[in-house]
Scaffold this motif. Sequence first.
Motif, PDB file in Angstrom:
ATOM      1  N   GLN A  25       0.824  -1.210   0.000  1.00 56.66           N
ATOM      2  CA  GLN A  25       0.000   0.000   0.000  1.00 56.66           C
ATOM      3  C   GLN A  25       0.862   1.266   0.000  1.00 56.66           C
ATOM      4  O   GLN A  25       0.567   2.233  -0.707  1.00 56.66           O
ATOM      5  N   VAL A  26       1.924   1.278   0.778  1.00 55.97           N
ATOM      6  CA  VAL A  26       2.722   2.509   0.857  1.00 55.97           C
ATOM      7  C   VAL A  26       3.476   2.757  -0.449  1.00 55.97           C
ATOM      8  O   VAL A  26       3.647   3.905  -0.876  1.00 55.97           O
ATOM      9  N   VAL A  27       3.899   1.676  -1.125  1.00 58.04           N
ATOM     10  CA  VAL A  27       4.567   1.831  -2.425  1.00 58.04           C
ATOM     11  C   VAL A  27       3.584   2.396  -3.454  1.00 58.04           C
ATOM     12  O   VAL A  27       3.899   3.326  -4.200  1.00 58.04           O
ATOM     13  N   PHE A  28       2.376   1.827  -3.480  1.00 53.91           N
ATOM     14  CA  PHE A  28       1.318   2.338  -4.365  1.00 53.91           C
ATOM     15  C   PHE A  28       1.118   3.840  -4.121  1.00 53.91           C
ATOM     16  O   PHE A  28       1.079   4.648  -5.053  1.00 53.91           O
ATOM     17  N   ASN A  61     -10.668   3.370  -1.049  1.00 58.19           N
ATOM     18  CA  ASN A  61     -11.126   2.033  -0.638  1.00 58.19           C
ATOM     19  C   ASN A  61     -11.077   1.059  -1.810  1.00 58.19           C
ATOM     20  O   ASN A  61     -10.676  -0.095  -1.666  1.00 58.19           O
ATOM     21  N   MET A  62     -11.513   1.541  -2.981  1.00 53.35           N
ATOM     22  CA  MET A  62     -11.524   0.696  -4.174  1.00 53.35           C
ATOM     23  C   MET A  62     -10.102   0.250  -4.528  1.00 53.35           C
ATOM     24  O   MET A  62      -9.849  -0.937  -4.756  1.00 53.35           O
ATOM     25  N   ASN A  63      -9.153   1.186  -4.551  1.00 52.16           N
ATOM     26  CA  ASN A  63      -7.781   0.833  -4.925  1.00 52.16           C
ATOM     27  C   ASN A  63      -7.145  -0.140  -3.939  1.00 52.16           C
ATOM     28  O   ASN A  63      -6.294  -0.958  -4.317  1.00 52.16           O
ATOM     29  N   ASP A  64      -7.539  -0.032  -2.666  1.00 53.06           N
ATOM     30  CA  ASP A  64      -6.966  -0.932  -1.662  1.00 53.06           C
ATOM     31  C   ASP A  64      -7.299  -2.399  -1.936  1.00 53.06           C
ATOM     32  O   ASP A  64      -6.632  -3.287  -1.419  1.00 53.06           O
ATOM     33  N   GLU A  65      -8.319  -2.639  -2.748  1.00 52.12           N
ATOM     34  CA  GLU A  65      -8.680  -4.016  -3.106  1.00 52.12           C
ATOM     35  C   GLU A  65      -7.762  -4.578  -4.196  1.00 52.12           C
ATOM     36  O   GLU A  65      -7.826  -5.763  -4.506  1.00 52.12           O
ATOM     37  N   HIS A  66      -6.965  -3.708  -4.830  1.00 50.80           N
ATOM     38  CA  HIS A  66      -6.214  -4.141  -6.018  1.00 50.80           C
ATOM     39  C   HIS A  66      -4.720  -3.858  -5.919  1.00 50.80           C
ATOM     40  O   HIS A  66      -4.053  -3.680  -6.924  1.00 50.80           O
ATOM     41  N   LEU A  67      -4.203  -3.817  -4.692  1.00 42.49           N
ATOM     42  CA  LEU A  67      -2.801  -3.412  -4.515  1.00 42.49           C
ATOM     43  C   LEU A  67      -1.826  -4.420  -5.112  1.00 42.49           C
ATOM     44  O   LEU A  67      -0.714  -4.064  -5.502  1.00 42.49           O
ATOM     45  N   ASP A  68      -2.233  -5.680  -5.186  1.00 42.66           N
ATOM     46  CA  ASP A  68      -1.299  -6.699  -5.644  1.00 42.66           C
ATOM     47  C   ASP A  68      -1.040  -6.618  -7.156  1.00 42.66           C
ATOM     48  O   ASP A  68       0.026  -7.017  -7.623  1.00 42.66           O
ATOM     49  N   ARG A  69      -2.010  -6.097  -7.898  1.00 44.61           N
ATOM     50  CA  ARG A  69      -1.868  -6.072  -9.367  1.00 44.61           C
ATOM     51  C   ARG A  69      -0.692  -5.183  -9.820  1.00 44.61           C
ATOM     52  O   ARG A  69       0.212  -5.673 -10.498  1.00 44.61           O
ATOM     53  N   PRO A  70      -0.668  -3.903  -9.428  1.00 43.26           N
ATOM     54  CA  PRO A  70       0.497  -3.103  -9.841  1.00 43.26           C
ATOM     55  C   PRO A  70       1.783  -3.582  -9.172  1.00 43.26           C
ATOM     56  O   PRO A  70       2.861  -3.518  -9.785  1.00 43.26           O
ATOM     57  N   TRP A  71       1.689  -4.062  -7.927  1.00 40.08           N
ATOM     58  CA  TRP A  71       2.890  -4.545  -7.218  1.00 40.08           C
ATOM     59  C   TRP A  71       3.614  -5.606  -8.038  1.00 40.08           C
ATOM     60  O   TRP A  71       4.836  -5.574  -8.179  1.00 40.08           O
ATOM     61  N   GLN A  72       2.850  -6.549  -8.614  1.00 35.46           N
ATOM     62  CA  GLN A  72       3.463  -7.641  -9.358  1.00 35.46           C
ATOM     63  C   GLN A  72       4.222  -7.135 -10.588  1.00 35.46           C
ATOM     64  O   GLN A  72       5.311  -7.624 -10.903  1.00 35.46           O
ATOM     65  N   VAL A  73       3.658  -6.165 -11.283  1.00 37.95           N
ATOM     66  CA  VAL A  73       4.334  -5.677 -12.491  1.00 37.95           C
ATOM     67  C   VAL A  73       5.505  -4.750 -12.132  1.00 37.95           C
ATOM     68  O   VAL A  73       6.571  -4.811 -12.742  1.00 37.95           O
ATOM     69  N   TRP A  74       5.316  -3.921 -11.098  1.00 32.74           N
ATOM     70  CA  TRP A  74       6.433  -3.079 -10.658  1.00 32.74           C
ATOM     71  C   TRP A  74       7.600  -3.941 -10.199  1.00 32.74           C
ATOM     72  O   TRP A  74       8.759  -3.642 -10.456  1.00 32.74           O
TER      73      TRP A  74
END
Length: 252
Positions: free
Chosen positions: A193-196, A230-243
């Motif tokens: 979350q903090v990286v996002f 709140n919506m973005n917090d449900e999808h934190l893993d998606r950008p994390w994986q590509v980053w």
Amino acid sequence: MMRVNHTPPGDNTMTAPASPALIDDLVVANHILVNEGVLDGFGHISVRHDQDPSRFLIARSMAPGLVTAEDILQCDLDGQVHDAQGRRTYVERFIHSEIYRARPDVHAVIHSHSPAVIPFGVTGARLRPICHMSGFLGAQVPVFEIRHAAGESSDLLIRNQALGRALVESLGQASVALMRGHGNVVVGRSIQQVVFRAIYTESNARLQSEAMRMGDINFLTPEEAQATSNMNDEHLDRPWQVWKRQALQRSA
Ligand code: MN
């Protein structure tokens, strides 16, 4: 299970080791933040120890793009490094220690000098969420003025606990605080979350500067900011994986 460890001052031992997966994520986060233009040779990310909430993990004082698992140290909430073996961490560790002390909800902290954000700390323009990816910015982002705590001639660094506490006061319950003429601090409940948040704080600043040249901006309302966050917090893993993949490819 979390347990509170009451370490006497001056104790120089390790408590329970942190989970290897947490250390791995912290190392990867260092590389992601460099790759995405948030950190350069300076700045740092920490995570609260998963077995001992009175400690946090942070790299020794070095360029974040070169951090490996062997460089990760344990630091307590007074800013003291444990099991140092001659290693030191960053001068500005008090940013992290005082935030962890004041905010039990926070489990990860980034301090950066990410460039597009700097203008919003030194002008009357306030950083506000311009799009749905940066709703975590809330109504507007507070600005920490170090002159109020350190006078007119400081080097602007958070060098001690008192300055850390002053910064925390500006941060309040927000996710981001700007540091006038210096950088910003971003907090979150996890490394992902903090990286996002740090990446989209920089992106929001770039977009807002562009939009300000074009005319009046229709910002998110505080309610839209909360809902999109709140919506973005449900999808934190998606950008994390590509980053993560991009950062690892680049540093390979
Ligand atoms: Mn700094």
